[in-house]
Design an enzyme around this catalytic site. Sequence first.
Site, PDB file in Angstrom:
ATOM      1  N   PRO A 165      76.667  15.228  -4.520  1.00  0.00           N
ATOM      2  CA  PRO A 165      76.071  13.915  -4.238  1.00  0.00           C
ATOM      3  C   PRO A 165      77.096  12.956  -3.663  1.00  0.00           C
ATOM      4  O   PRO A 165      77.553  12.042  -4.352  1.00  0.00           O
ATOM      5  CB  PRO A 165      75.570  13.462  -5.610  1.00  0.00           C
ATOM      6  CG  PRO A 165      76.504  14.105  -6.586  1.00  0.00           C
ATOM      7  CD  PRO A 165      76.905  15.423  -5.957  1.00  0.00           C
ATOM      8  N   CYS A 166      77.449  13.146  -2.431  1.00  0.00           N
ATOM      9  CA  CYS A 166      78.489  12.337  -1.812  1.00  0.00           C
ATOM     10  C   CYS A 166      78.085  10.863  -1.739  1.00  0.00           C
ATOM     11  O   CYS A 166      78.919   9.991  -1.606  1.00  0.00           O
ATOM     12  CB  CYS A 166      78.803  12.867  -0.415  1.00  0.00           C
ATOM     13  SG  CYS A 166      77.350  13.030   0.616  1.00  0.00           S
ATOM     14  N   TYR A 167      76.778  10.590  -1.869  1.00  0.00           N
ATOM     15  CA  TYR A 167      76.339   9.192  -1.798  1.00  0.00           C
ATOM     16  C   TYR A 167      76.738   8.416  -3.042  1.00  0.00           C
ATOM     17  O   TYR A 167      76.650   7.188  -3.055  1.00  0.00           O
ATOM     18  CB  TYR A 167      74.823   9.141  -1.605  1.00  0.00           C
ATOM     19  CG  TYR A 167      74.027   9.762  -2.724  1.00  0.00           C
ATOM     20  CD1 TYR A 167      73.643  11.098  -2.635  1.00  0.00           C
ATOM     21  CD2 TYR A 167      73.661   9.026  -3.853  1.00  0.00           C
ATOM     22  CE1 TYR A 167      72.919  11.687  -3.651  1.00  0.00           C
ATOM     23  CE2 TYR A 167      72.929   9.596  -4.877  1.00  0.00           C
ATOM     24  CZ  TYR A 167      72.557  10.929  -4.772  1.00  0.00           C
ATOM     25  OH  TYR A 167      71.843  11.502  -5.791  1.00  0.00           O
TER      26      TYR A 167
END
Length: 103
Positions: free
Chosen positions: A53-55
Amino acid sequence: MGDTFARIYEVVRRIPVGYVATYGQVAALAGNRRWARVVGYALHANPDPHGIPCYRVVSRDGKLAPAFAFGGEERQRALLEADGVAFRADGSVDLAHCQWDGF
DNA sequence: GGCGTGACTTATA
DNA sequence: ATATAAGCCACGC
């Protein structure tokens, strides 16, 4: 891939729902605080967006990545709000309440 | 192995 | 408070 990227991805995977972490924080948890830039590079590579989940990784001020690959800041903000992350009036993340403790 | 690049951070003016 | 400089490390050519 190098161990550095692997460690970084590992840390990002550990970020719980409803929380975010800064690049420097991820770098520190990965083992070396000076990997802040490398963290950005690693997330840009983003080999597994499904598991990473790079966000949930934002800048030190809670600002989102302008070059978010999946639809821009709008998309990233939507995902974070879906996780229950609180936002400030200017569109940045409220780190005081949603920054991951590191456990 | 050297050089340039970048989704960063901290320090200084 | 914003603007500019330097430090830092891994990756690709």
